[in-house]
Structures are given as structure tokens and as C-alpha cells.
Design a protein around this motif. Structure first.
Motif, mmCIF file in Angstrom:
data_model
loop_
_atom_site.group_PDB
_atom_site.id
_atom_site.type_symbol
_atom_site.label_atom_id
_atom_site.label_comp_id
_atom_site.label_asym_id
_atom_site.label_seq_id
_atom_site.Cartn_x
_atom_site.Cartn_y
_atom_site.Cartn_z
ATOM 1 N N GLN A 47 0.842 -1.180 0.000
ATOM 2 C CA GLN A 47 0.000 0.000 0.000
ATOM 3 C C GLN A 47 0.882 1.236 0.000
ATOM 4 O O GLN A 47 1.831 1.329 0.790
ATOM 5 C CB GLN A 47 -0.910 -0.006 1.227
ATOM 6 N N THR A 48 0.590 2.198 -0.856
ATOM 7 C CA THR A 48 1.390 3.414 -0.916
ATOM 8 C C THR A 48 0.984 4.366 0.196
ATOM 9 O O THR A 48 -0.078 4.237 0.803
ATOM 10 C CB THR A 48 1.212 4.121 -2.275
ATOM 11 N N LEU A 89 11.778 10.231 -7.860
ATOM 12 C CA LEU A 89 11.705 8.841 -7.429
ATOM 13 C C LEU A 89 10.839 8.711 -6.184
ATOM 14 O O LEU A 89 10.060 7.751 -6.048
ATOM 15 C CB LEU A 89 13.116 8.319 -7.158
ATOM 16 N N GLU A 90 10.932 9.680 -5.297
ATOM 17 C CA GLU A 90 10.119 9.625 -4.082
ATOM 18 C C GLU A 90 8.647 9.819 -4.393
ATOM 19 O O GLU A 90 7.780 9.197 -3.769
ATOM 20 C CB GLU A 90 10.589 10.672 -3.087
ATOM 21 N N LEU A 91 8.337 10.693 -5.363
ATOM 22 C CA LEU A 91 6.944 10.885 -5.757
ATOM 23 C C LEU A 91 6.340 9.575 -6.254
ATOM 24 O O LEU A 91 5.207 9.223 -5.897
ATOM 25 C CB LEU A 91 6.861 11.959 -6.852
ATOM 26 N N VAL A 92 7.107 8.844 -7.058
ATOM 27 C CA VAL A 92 6.639 7.547 -7.548
ATOM 28 C C VAL A 92 6.392 6.597 -6.381
ATOM 29 O O VAL A 92 5.384 5.889 -6.329
ATOM 30 C CB VAL A 92 7.674 6.950 -8.528
ATOM 31 N N ASN A 93 7.312 6.600 -5.414
ATOM 32 C CA ASN A 93 7.188 5.690 -4.271
ATOM 33 C C ASN A 93 5.999 6.041 -3.385
ATOM 34 O O ASN A 93 5.268 5.161 -2.914
ATOM 35 C CB ASN A 93 8.476 5.725 -3.453
ATOM 36 N N LEU A 94 5.789 7.329 -3.156
ATOM 37 C CA LEU A 94 4.736 7.751 -2.237
ATOM 38 C C LEU A 94 3.335 7.586 -2.820
ATOM 39 O O LEU A 94 2.390 7.253 -2.095
ATOM 40 C CB LEU A 94 4.947 9.210 -1.842
ATOM 41 N N MET A 95 3.210 7.796 -4.128
ATOM 42 C CA MET A 95 1.876 7.877 -4.709
ATOM 43 C C MET A 95 1.501 6.693 -5.595
ATOM 44 O O MET A 95 0.308 6.425 -5.789
ATOM 45 C CB MET A 95 1.728 9.172 -5.503
ATOM 46 N N TYR A 96 2.491 5.994 -6.150
ATOM 47 C CA TYR A 96 2.139 4.962 -7.126
ATOM 48 C C TYR A 96 2.696 3.572 -6.808
ATOM 49 O O TYR A 96 1.996 2.584 -6.911
ATOM 50 C CB TYR A 96 2.621 5.387 -8.522
ATOM 51 N N LEU A 97 3.963 3.499 -6.439
ATOM 52 C CA LEU A 97 4.610 2.212 -6.230
ATOM 53 C C LEU A 97 5.199 2.133 -4.832
ATOM 54 O O LEU A 97 5.557 3.144 -4.243
ATOM 55 C CB LEU A 97 5.718 1.980 -7.260
ATOM 56 N N ALA A 98 5.353 0.937 -4.326
ATOM 57 C CA ALA A 98 6.018 0.736 -3.038
ATOM 58 C C ALA A 98 6.914 -0.498 -3.134
ATOM 59 O O ALA A 98 6.862 -1.401 -2.319
ATOM 60 C CB ALA A 98 4.990 0.565 -1.922
ATOM 61 N N THR A 99 7.742 -0.529 -4.175
ATOM 62 C CA THR A 99 8.577 -1.698 -4.436
ATOM 63 C C THR A 99 9.844 -1.661 -3.593
ATOM 64 O O THR A 99 10.311 -0.607 -3.166
ATOM 65 C CB THR A 99 8.961 -1.762 -5.923
#
Length: 305
Positions: free
Chosen positions: A26-27, A94-104
Motif C-alpha cells: 500500500q502506498t 523517485l520519491e513521488l513515484v514511491n509515495l503515490m504509485y509504487l512501493a517496491t
């Protein structure tokens, strides 16, 4: 079903849902969708770092290289701090992607390491404060040590500690490792405030037979006061809030306090280089007025640079 919540001393929160079969992730955006103000505020500050912090820190590196024949003793620490901040300022996309879309896991590990490095910027800031403190409070000892290589050794030691901290944070194998960050930021904040208040007190003392502060000391006093105000602005929120984490409602801390506090801390990557550039502009104007001559005491000159 069990929930594992992992906090970093960065501005990232990773929530992983562990099941008996396939893990579902879950993001932060999904977990804080009812309280989005905290991480949206944080992301705004991070993109200010991206747009302002990178060019400002590159300019700092260029000025230090350009003026290396006439640099201050603190420049070696400022140089390493600028390199550290450039690395940090590259992370918002990269953090925007992690926070809102991915949590890999791969993104998580990369960000974990970078923000572990950013946490240790306090070590270089403390070295800068110590160098200026010695210049003003112990000028004789400072002059004796000025041309030695101990600052390079100290910078290398700070990088060794920084990388060790970042790797340990990245692998996440030490229980309650976040307490190391709390202790570090409390100690560094107290040390930096002590150094700057001591410098202010020394600069406020008039010379023998004088009732007013020397103009150069007055300029240095104002600059140190600004530096102290910035330190308090950037680091007081996490210092005042993180030790009392257990007194907050978990969701409030996770979605609000965490991001607001780190937002104030991380924007230092833009504020500090801008302050350095403003001081360089002031020093250049003073040199023009004085036509290259020394306009004041050496201690005040060291503080002002």
C-alpha cells in the motif's frame, strides 16, 4: 493478516501488508488519503529542492573551486555538504513515484540509503559550527591549526560515519534504529546552538575602551544570528516532536507530524547554499569597498565566510 510498519529517518513511510500468500503493498498516498496535507506539503518542499537546491549547490561547488586559493577553513565541510545535498535533491521524482504509485523494494532501498545520507548532513553542519566557534572563541589555537590537514581527516571520518549509518538504515536489520537518529539530531542541534550562541556572545563584546561594536563584528554578528535562526527553523520541529512520538495518535504522526517535521529539515538543502551564496556576494562587495585590503579582525572574517 499482520501489518508491518517501517519508519525511516527520512521522509518516507513504507507500509507492507504481509499475508500467508502474496504480499500486498500500500502506498503512502493510499494509506493517508484522508489526511493528505502532510505529505503534499512535504512534496512541495522537495520539488523546491529539486528546482532551487541543485543549481544553488552546483554554484556553491563552482565558487569554492574558483576561490580555492583564497578559501575559508570551513569550505572543505561546505563542499562536502553541497555534494551530499545535490545527491539528496535528485530524489524527489523517485520519491513521488514511491509515495503515490509504487512501493517496491528496489525503490525503497534506494531512497532509504539516500535519506540515511541526508540525515547525516548534521555531522558536516556541526563541523562548520565548530570551525567558526574555534575561530572566534579560541583564535590562537585556531591559527596554529589552520594550515594542518586535520579538516580533511575529519571530513573523511564524517563520510565514513555517514555511509555506515546509511547502509545500516538501508538494510534495516537493527531493532529500533530510529533512536540513533533521534539521539544524533538532539546532540547535533544542541551543539550547533551552543556554538552559535557562544560566537554571538563573543562578537557582542566591545573592544577595550570602546562602547560600540566594530562594524565588521556587527556584520558578522548579524550573519551568525541569521545562521542560528535558520538552524532553529530547519531542525527545531524534528527535535521538538520526534522524541514525543508515543504521545501522538499513530495516524496523525504517520501522516502529519512525520512529513511536516522532515519537510522543515530537508528544505535546508536549498536554504543553506542560498545563504552561502548571499555571504559570498556580501564579501565580494566588501572587498570592492576595501580595495582588496583586510577590513577587520581575522576571527570576524572567518565567521562571515
Amino acid at each position: 493478516m499482520a501489518m508491518k510498519v517501517v519508519y525511516l529517518n527520512s521522509s518516507i513511510l513504507h507500509i507492507q501488508m504481509l499475508t500467508n500468500t502474496t504480499p500486498a503493498q500500500q502506498t503512502v498516498f493510499e494509506s493517508c488519503k484522508d489526511m493528505p496535507a502532510g505529505f503534499l506539503f512535504y512534496l512541495c518542499l522537495q520539488f523546491i529542492n529539486l528546482s532551487l537546491g541543485i543549481p544553488a549547490n552546483v554554484m556553491v561547488l563552482w565558487l569554492i573551486h574558483k576561490n580555492k586559493g583564497d578559501s575559508s577553513t570551513s569550505d572543505i565541510f561546505i563542499l562536502h555538504l553541497a555534494i551530499l545535498d545535490i545527491l539528496f535533491c535528485l530524489m524527489p521524482p523517485l520519491e513521488l513515484v514511491n509515495l503515490m504509485y509504487l512501493a517496491t523494494g528496489h525503490i525503497w532501498s534506494t531512497l532509504s540509503f539516500v535519506y540515511g545520507v541526508k540525515d547525516c548532513s548534521l555531522l558536516f553542519l556541526s563541523c562548520i559550527c565548530l570551525d567558526r566557534y574555534m575561530a572566534v572563541r579560541h583564535p590562537i589555537l585556531f591559527a596554529e591549526l589552520k594550515d594542518r590537514q586535520h579538516r580533511k581527516v575529519c571530513a573523511l571520518a564524517m563520510w565514513a560515519l555517514t555511509l555506515a549509518y546509511a547502509v545500516t538504515r538501508c538494510v534495516d536489520t537493527v531493532p529500533n534504529f530510529e533512536k540513533v537518529f533521534i539521539v544524533m539530531i538532539l546532540a547535533a542541534f544542541a551543539f550547533m546552538v551552543f556554538c552559535n550562541i557562544s560566537i554571538l556572545w563573543a562578537l557582542s563584546q566591545s573592544g577595550p575602551g570602546r562602547d560600540e561594536m566594530h562594524p565588521v563584528k556587527k556584520r558578522a554578528f548579524k550573519m551568525v544570528l541569521i545562521i542560528l535562526a535558520i538552524i532553529v527553523f530547519n531542525y527545531l520541529p524534528p527535535v521538538a516532536l520526534f522524541p514525543f512520538k508515543q504521545y501522538f495518535v499513530p495516524d496523525v504522526f504517520r501522516c502529519y507530524i512525520h512529513y511536516f517535521a522532515f519537510g522543515f529539515m530537508d528544505i535546508s538543502s536549498s536554504i543553506q547554499p542560498m545563504l552561502y551564496l548571499s555571504k559570498e556576494k556580501l564579501n565580494a562587495s566588501l572587498c570592492v569597498k576595501c580595495k582588496g585590503s583586510c577590513c577587520g579582525g581575522k576571527a570576524a572574517q572567518e565567521v562571515s565566510t
